[in-house]
Structures are given as C-alpha cells and as structure tokens.
Write a protein that holds these residues in place. Sequence first.
Motif, PDB file in Angstrom:
ATOM      1  N   MET B  33     -29.116  98.716 104.839  1.00  0.00           N
ATOM      2  CA  MET B  33     -28.424  99.719 105.438  1.00  0.00           C
ATOM      3  C   MET B  33     -26.823  99.577 105.348  1.00  0.00           C
ATOM      4  N   GLY B  34     -26.340 100.868 105.608  1.00  0.00           N
ATOM      5  CA  GLY B  34     -24.711 100.846 105.422  1.00  0.00           C
ATOM      6  C   GLY B  34     -24.293 102.095 105.278  1.00  0.00           C
ATOM      7  N   PRO B  35     -22.856 102.107 105.667  1.00  0.00           N
ATOM      8  CA  PRO B  35     -22.243 103.506 105.500  1.00  0.00           C
ATOM      9  C   PRO B  35     -22.244 104.145 104.107  1.00  0.00           C
ATOM     10  N   ASN B  36     -21.945 105.405 103.776  1.00  0.00           N
ATOM     11  CA  ASN B  36     -21.481 105.873 102.517  1.00  0.00           C
ATOM     12  C   ASN B  36     -20.684 105.273 101.899  1.00  0.00           C
ATOM     13  N   GLY B  37     -20.775 105.065 100.515  1.00  0.00           N
ATOM     14  CA  GLY B  37     -19.845 104.326  99.906  1.00  0.00           C
ATOM     15  C   GLY B  37     -19.748 102.820  99.806  1.00  0.00           C
ATOM     16  N   ALA B  38     -20.544 102.384 100.528  1.00  0.00           N
ATOM     17  CA  ALA B  38     -20.681 101.015 100.666  1.00  0.00           C
ATOM     18  C   ALA B  38     -21.173 100.036  99.550  1.00  0.00           C
ATOM     19  N   GLY B  39     -21.971 101.018  98.714  1.00  0.00           N
ATOM     20  CA  GLY B  39     -22.400 100.099  97.538  1.00  0.00           C
ATOM     21  C   GLY B  39     -23.892  99.988  97.292  1.00  0.00           C
ATOM     22  N   LYS B  40     -24.591 100.793  98.150  1.00  0.00           N
ATOM     23  CA  LYS B  40     -25.994 100.514  98.015  1.00  0.00           C
ATOM     24  C   LYS B  40     -26.768 100.959  96.905  1.00  0.00           C
ATOM     25  N   SER B  41     -26.551 102.250  96.446  1.00  0.00           N
ATOM     26  CA  SER B  41     -26.781 102.826  95.289  1.00  0.00           C
ATOM     27  C   SER B  41     -26.484 101.986  94.087  1.00  0.00           C
ATOM     28  N   ILE B 224     -22.749  91.953 101.983  1.00  0.00           N
ATOM     29  CA  ILE B 224     -23.653  91.958 103.180  1.00  0.00           C
ATOM     30  C   ILE B 224     -22.828  91.450 104.384  1.00  0.00           C
ATOM     31  N   VAL B 225     -22.644  92.257 105.405  1.00  0.00           N
ATOM     32  CA  VAL B 225     -21.798  91.645 106.554  1.00  0.00           C
ATOM     33  C   VAL B 225     -22.669  91.449 107.714  1.00  0.00           C
ATOM     34  N   LYS B 226     -23.828  91.542 107.505  1.00  0.00           N
ATOM     35  CA  LYS B 226     -24.690  91.208 108.710  1.00  0.00           C
ATOM     36  C   LYS B 226     -26.165  91.215 108.352  1.00  0.00           C
ATOM     37  N   SER B 227     -26.851  90.091 108.714  1.00  0.00           N
ATOM     38  CA  SER B 227     -28.319  90.217 108.569  1.00  0.00           C
ATOM     39  C   SER B 227     -29.137  89.886 109.673  1.00  0.00           C
ATOM     40  N   GLY B 228     -30.348  90.552 109.718  1.00  0.00           N
ATOM     41  CA  GLY B 228     -31.125  90.069 111.016  1.00  0.00           C
ATOM     42  C   GLY B 228     -32.273  90.657 110.722  1.00  0.00           C
ATOM     43  N   GLY B 229     -33.378  90.815 111.880  1.00  0.00           N
ATOM     44  CA  GLY B 229     -34.638  91.345 111.887  1.00  0.00           C
ATOM     45  C   GLY B 229     -34.648  92.813 111.979  1.00  0.00           C
ATOM     46  N   LYS B 230     -35.905  93.271 112.280  1.00  0.00           N
ATOM     47  CA  LYS B 230     -35.980  94.913 112.433  1.00  0.00           C
ATOM     48  C   LYS B 230     -35.336  95.473 113.387  1.00  0.00           C
ATOM     49  N   GLU B 231     -34.895  94.489 114.616  1.00  0.00           N
ATOM     50  CA  GLU B 231     -34.153  95.080 115.571  1.00  0.00           C
ATOM     51  C   GLU B 231     -32.643  95.501 115.413  1.00  0.00           C
ATOM     52  N   ALA B 233     -31.692  97.239 113.048  1.00  0.00           N
ATOM     53  CA  ALA B 233     -31.817  98.527 112.427  1.00  0.00           C
ATOM     54  C   ALA B 233     -31.581  99.462 113.732  1.00  0.00           C
ATOM     55  N   LEU B 234     -32.411  99.279 114.816  1.00  0.00           N
ATOM     56  CA  LEU B 234     -32.262  99.863 116.030  1.00  0.00           C
ATOM     57  C   LEU B 234     -30.877  99.980 116.773  1.00  0.00           C
ATOM     58  N   GLU B 235     -30.430  98.597 116.514  1.00  0.00           N
ATOM     59  CA  GLU B 235     -28.903  98.503 117.050  1.00  0.00           C
ATOM     60  C   GLU B 235     -27.909  99.414 116.020  1.00  0.00           C
ATOM     61  N   LEU B 236     -28.369  99.452 114.975  1.00  0.00           N
ATOM     62  CA  LEU B 236     -27.184 100.222 114.213  1.00  0.00           C
ATOM     63  C   LEU B 236     -27.354 101.704 114.331  1.00  0.00           C
ATOM     64  N   GLU B 237     -28.629 102.170 114.677  1.00  0.00           N
ATOM     65  CA  GLU B 237     -28.929 103.469 114.769  1.00  0.00           C
ATOM     66  C   GLU B 237     -28.077 103.864 116.129  1.00  0.00           C
ATOM     67  N   ALA B 238     -28.132 103.050 117.406  1.00  0.00           N
ATOM     68  CA  ALA B 238     -27.610 103.338 118.448  1.00  0.00           C
ATOM     69  C   ALA B 238     -25.823 103.262 118.365  1.00  0.00           C
ATOM     70  N   LYS B 239     -25.534 102.268 117.795  1.00  0.00           N
ATOM     71  CA  LYS B 239     -23.940 101.938 117.736  1.00  0.00           C
ATOM     72  C   LYS B 239     -23.369 102.306 116.501  1.00  0.00           C
ATOM     73  N   GLY B 240     -23.993 102.784 115.584  1.00  0.00           N
ATOM     74  CA  GLY B 240     -23.236 103.205 114.037  1.00  0.00           C
ATOM     75  C   GLY B 240     -22.759 101.926 113.625  1.00  0.00           C
ATOM     76  N   TYR B 241     -21.922 101.853 112.545  1.00  0.00           N
ATOM     77  CA  TYR B 241     -21.510 100.799 111.589  1.00  0.00           C
ATOM     78  C   TYR B 241     -20.083 100.573 112.151  1.00  0.00           C
ATOM     79  N   ASP B 242     -19.455 100.806 112.735  1.00  0.00           N
ATOM     80  CA  ASP B 242     -17.980 100.616 112.854  1.00  0.00           C
ATOM     81  C   ASP B 242     -17.748  99.383 113.715  1.00  0.00           C
ATOM     82  N   TRP B 243     -18.796  98.882 114.543  1.00  0.00           N
ATOM     83  CA  TRP B 243     -18.287  97.696 115.239  1.00  0.00           C
ATOM     84  C   TRP B 243     -18.740  96.380 114.345  1.00  0.00           C
ATOM     85  N   LEU B 244     -19.127  96.600 113.147  1.00  0.00           N
ATOM     86  CA  LEU B 244     -19.294  95.254 112.283  1.00  0.00           C
ATOM     87  C   LEU B 244     -18.004  95.150 111.291  1.00  0.00           C
ATOM     88  N   LYS B 245     -17.240  95.792 111.233  1.00  0.00           N
ATOM     89  CA  LYS B 245     -16.170  95.803 110.316  1.00  0.00           C
ATOM     90  C   LYS B 245     -15.149  94.861 110.908  1.00  0.00           C
TER      91      LYS B 245
END
Lengths: 482, 245
Positions: B33-41, B224-231, B233-245
């Motif tokens: 997962m990740g914001p637009n332009g992060a390099g996923k595609s 890759i700035v963070k890895s974890g389990g399926k939870e 994803a839920l955290e990202l859904e709630a908080k967005g990506y900004d907190w990881l930068k």
Amino acid sequence: MSKYTEDDLREELKTKEYEYGFYTYLDAETFPKGLNEDVIRAISLKKEEPEWMTEWRLDAFRKWEAMAEPEWANVHYEKPDFQNISYYSAPKKADPNKSLDDVDPELLEMYKKLGISVDEQKKLQNIAVDIVVDSVSVATTFKKTLNEKGIIFCPISEAIKEHPELVKKYMGSVVPKTDNFYAALNSAVFTDGSFCYIPKGVTCPMELSTYFRINESGTGQFERTLVIADEGSFVSYLEGCTAPSRDENQLHAAVVELIALDDAEIKYSTVQNWFPGDAKGKGGVYNFVTKRGLCEKNSKISWTQVETGSAVTWKYPSCILKGDNSVGEFYSIAVTNNYQQADTGTKMIHLGNNTKSTIISKGISAGHSHNSYRGLVKVNAKAENARNFSQCDSLLMGDLCGAHTFPYIEVKNKSAQIEHEATTSKIGEDQLFYCNQRGIDTEKAIALIVNGFSKDVLNKLPMEFAVEAQKLLEISLEGSVG
Amino acid sequence: MLKIENLHAKVEGNDILKGLNIEVKPGEVHAIMGPNGAGKSTLASVVAGNENYEVTDGKISLDGEDLEDLSPDERAHKGIFLSFQYPVEIPGVTVTNFIKTAINAKRKSQGLEDMPAAEMLKKIREKAALLEIDKTFLSRSLNEGFSGGEKKRNEIFQMAMLEPKLAILDETDSGLDIDALRIVANGVNKLKSKDNAVVVITHYQRLLDYIVPDFVHVLADGKIVKSGGKELALELEAKGYDWLK
C-alpha cells in the motif's frame, strides 16, 4: 535486461527470407528483348492465333504507343524500359495437353517447391489448378471432371482457338484495350493466362485456381484472365503468384476481366506474393494490374486480395454494378515492409437500381514502406437507392513508414447512402509488453495483433487460402519491430 | 520465492525506486500500500521486466534465479503474472484465442506440445465458471469495449488459466463495483495454494477484506517504510499515510 532487438530479428530474417526466391533451370525459349509490331506478330504466330486476334493485338499496340505511363499514383520508381524486356519466354517442354509423365522433371520439382499439387489423384484439396510459368500455361488439372459439368477451364491461348465466340464477345468488354497504359500494353503482348466459363445454372464443384510464376530473368509477365459466369451460376476462383529473387525489377502487367451475368456470383481471391525486393529496396516485381468485373442483374462479384509481395503495386480490382440489385465487394489486406510501395484500392461504379457495394481495406505498413488506399465510389444519376459502405483501416509499425488514404466519392443521385469509416493505429509498446507479460514473444505478438487487425478480410478467403495468407502475413512482417 | 534486494529503478530519468527490499515466500499473500506516486506500479512493471524501466542497482530473484537477463516473456514462462491496472485492447483477437496463444507459448518454452483442443476447452469452461464469465464474453475482442469490471475479471481469468507461481495484482480493485470485487477476490482466493504467492498492490483496505494478506507493506518515496500484519492496513485506512513520513 536482454531485449529481443531489431538486430536479432534481422539476423533471423536472413535465414527465413523470401521463400520462393529460387530459380529453376528450365530449358526455355525466350524472345530477344524489344517491342514492335513484328514482335507482336511473332507472339501471335507462336501461339498459332487466328487473324482476328493478331489484329486485336496490333490495334492495342498502336494505341499503347500513343499513351503515356500514368503518374498519379502515390508511388515512386524508375520507369521500366519497355524495349529492354523480353515479351515471350516459355519452358520448352511444357504442353498442357500431354500427360504429367511427359512434363519436364525440373518443372515438376518446381511445383513441389511451390507447394502446388498437380497430381489429379490427390483430390484432397479439391482445387483445379492452371499453372502459368513465364509466358505460357504449363499444366491444367481436373479438366475432365469440369468438362462433365460443361465448365471450361483452360489456358486463354487454348480458348482463343477452341472457343473464339466467347473470347471475341467478352475479351476487352470490361477492360477495353485503351483503358489505361498497362492494360493497352497487356492487350498487345499478353501471352497466356486462364479462361473460365461456367454454364447457366451450374455451381462449380471445386475451387478454380491459377498459379502464376515468373521464372526467367529479363522477362515480363503479361497474363490475361477471363472469367465468365453465365446466368445463375457460381464460381470461386483463386490466384497465387511468386517469382525468383533478383536484383532487377521485373514487370508484371496483368488484366483480369470478370463477367457475372444475371443471378450469377463470382468470388475471386488473390494471394499476391511476387518478390518484394530485398531489405534495401533493390529488385522486386512491378505489379501493375487492371482487374475489373461487370455485374448484370441480381449478380454479385466479390474480390478478396492479400497483397504482401511486389516492390511496387498499382492495382484496383473494381466492380461495374450495371444490373439492378447487383452487389460488389472488395476485401483487401495490403502489407508493405522495407521499401515496398503499394497504391491499391477499388472502384465501385453504381449504374443499376438498388445496387450495393462494400469495401473493407486493411493496410499494414512497416519499415520504410508506403501504403496507400485509393478508392472511388461513383453513383450515376439514374441509379436509385445505391448503398455503399467503406471501411479503411491502417496499421503502422515503427515511425519510418507511411499510410495514406485517398477516398473519392462521386454521387449524382440523392437516394444514395454512402458510409465511409477510416482509422489509423500503431502497434503500441504497451500492447507488445502486455503480450510479452503473458509469455508471448514479440514476433508472435506482432503476428497476433496483425491477424486480429486483418480478421474481417481473412475470414472472406476460402479456408485453405486463409491459413496460407495468415502465414504469409507473419513472414512478410518479420523484422519489422524491435 | 521472490526476493528483492536494494532495488533502485528509474523511468524517463526519474528515480522512482530507491533501495527497496521485500521477500515473498510460497503460500503467502502480501499487500503493498502507499500514496500515489510512491512507486507501487513501477515495482510491478520492474518485476515483470518492462523495458521502459531501468534498474540501476539491486537484484530481483525468483526461486534463487536472478531475473536481470530475462525478457518479459521469459519471466512469464518462469511463472510471473501481472494483472494490469490498465489492460490494453487488442482488436480482432478474441479472449479465447489470446489465452490459447499465451498457454501454448508457455508450453513451448517447456518443450511441450500445444495443449489439445479438448483439454483447452475444458479448462476455459472451468475457469470461466469460477469467475462467473459467460460464453459470449470469451469470443469478444480482448478488452475492446470492456467495462472496467470486465477488464479486471478478464485479467484474473487469464491468471486462473496460466496458473502462475507469483501473481502481482496491480490495483485490481480500481473500477470494480462491490459485486465484481467479490467475484474477483473469490477467484483469487480459490487459486491460492501453498506453492504460489500473491502480491496485492492497492490504495484501499477494501480489497483486503476479501483477499486477506499475511503481510502488509507501506511503500513511500521508493522504499518500504513500514511492514506489519493485516491490522496495519486497517490502521492506514484510519490514519492515512502522513504519520509514516
């Protein structure tokens, strides 16, 4: 990352080049080069023609002398020197009336290489073949079977002698001697070709086919084909062509006339694979051909062509829709690669009421080639309710080639309905990557995309021909994209 | 199975991936997962071998074999499959004809004969049923005039037919309504086994409700700035990506 480059393809291509580029050493009788009235008399004499035919030729020659070579087509080439061509060349041992046992073994070997089956026992393919090598017809198969139905299928030189009433009546009736420069030349010097007559109400039980082969160097091929479908009859006719690879440009100027009388149908398919010249554009056949059909009441003429060969092609198989409710169709795939040039299309002339025409043209250009579609749809003032649908699609490979479309529409009757659609597309890198990702290599991907593009036309070909045509498309385009 | 080490890649002169590491083992499902332009595609294209992307450093290997010198079709033969975000149209080539060509190309690379027609037909029917694809769809030109949902369903159909070792699903959920999403996800789940692996690239948690990942990675600015389990994803859904930068 390793990439299947254009160079790799080119390497591969070297081994797979023009497959029919071989020359067969046949003991041949070839006229000295040059063209004048004496040469024409000599051709006529050689063919043991009646006086009227000699006169017909001479009349055409005199008219031709006063004509100029056309320059309106979108092709550029060095004009042939008409005095530097031999107008008659014949394998010495060829005589279509003799049995196969008497045929020059070299000739039989050549048929084998060309993949032509002349053995009447092998009826598997159910195709009757007339084979024309250089200036003469050398073998016609299945004559007997056809005779039983009253169908005449023979070399035109034989028809001139055996069926003069039909030849006199119809030859030049659709393509007059003076129609154009090359047609006039052909009328003067044509040496052989096929003649076909289907009697009233007869459906021809097999595909009729003529195989044309230029073998000798320094010669031109000028064949003439005449197909007459009498009232209510049906015939499907196939034509294939090849020539040896040579540095020189050889001239091929043919005339094909089709006559579909009331309620008759003619389906005429061509796979043209004359030598296209080498990768640098040296050599190759000049293919200047006039093909035209005349439709009487409720009749139908359908032209299908796959044009992959020749250095320069100038060809417009056309229909004159004279009878009410007659139908004309033109389905074409024209492929140009390297330095090939093609200017091809059709003319649909609507004269009768409720006449219909369909034009589907697929042009594929690669390398440095230029591919033009040129078409005329003409509706006469008295032709009520004419319908035409035209679709011209171009596919480009690489950015050095050109695709051109010249549609002409002349409508003089308000009830006409004319539709024209045109598209141009390029084989995209994204399409190739998509195919590659699924495990399909670039060469196969191109073949897949081109076959998809050409499908509407390939579907119109008789089955055996469609497979051959598909392969031919692949071979013609090898090495065209990196 | 798939091992990516310190991967750097650029496209049109721009550095997109800047030292990416990831390892995928058989039987696993990874979400990226990740914001637009992060390099996923870009990551998906580079793994598939798209030549518009230049690998400037690092290594990608599949089952221990370095992929660097393999062309895209060779990688496909090794079992890499990419479900495209924007599948291309190929006019005049039917869905059936295309997949037949692809399967036989792969078989040829393995020294096998073409798949017998009856077997092919059976397989097509079976996989079409799995993805609730009807017969008429199979004779349409590839992706021509397909809706967004039909395109994605067709991608997963091809995946089902090719049975890849590693499937990368690039934004397979975009353009799908909820029913189509369920069908596609269901298809992917049925194809999962202990021997193959799936990498799901997505913006949204939504798809991960259906295809449940073992690992979730956040890709930002080419790493890759963070890895974890399926939870995660839920955290990202709630908080967005900004907190990881």
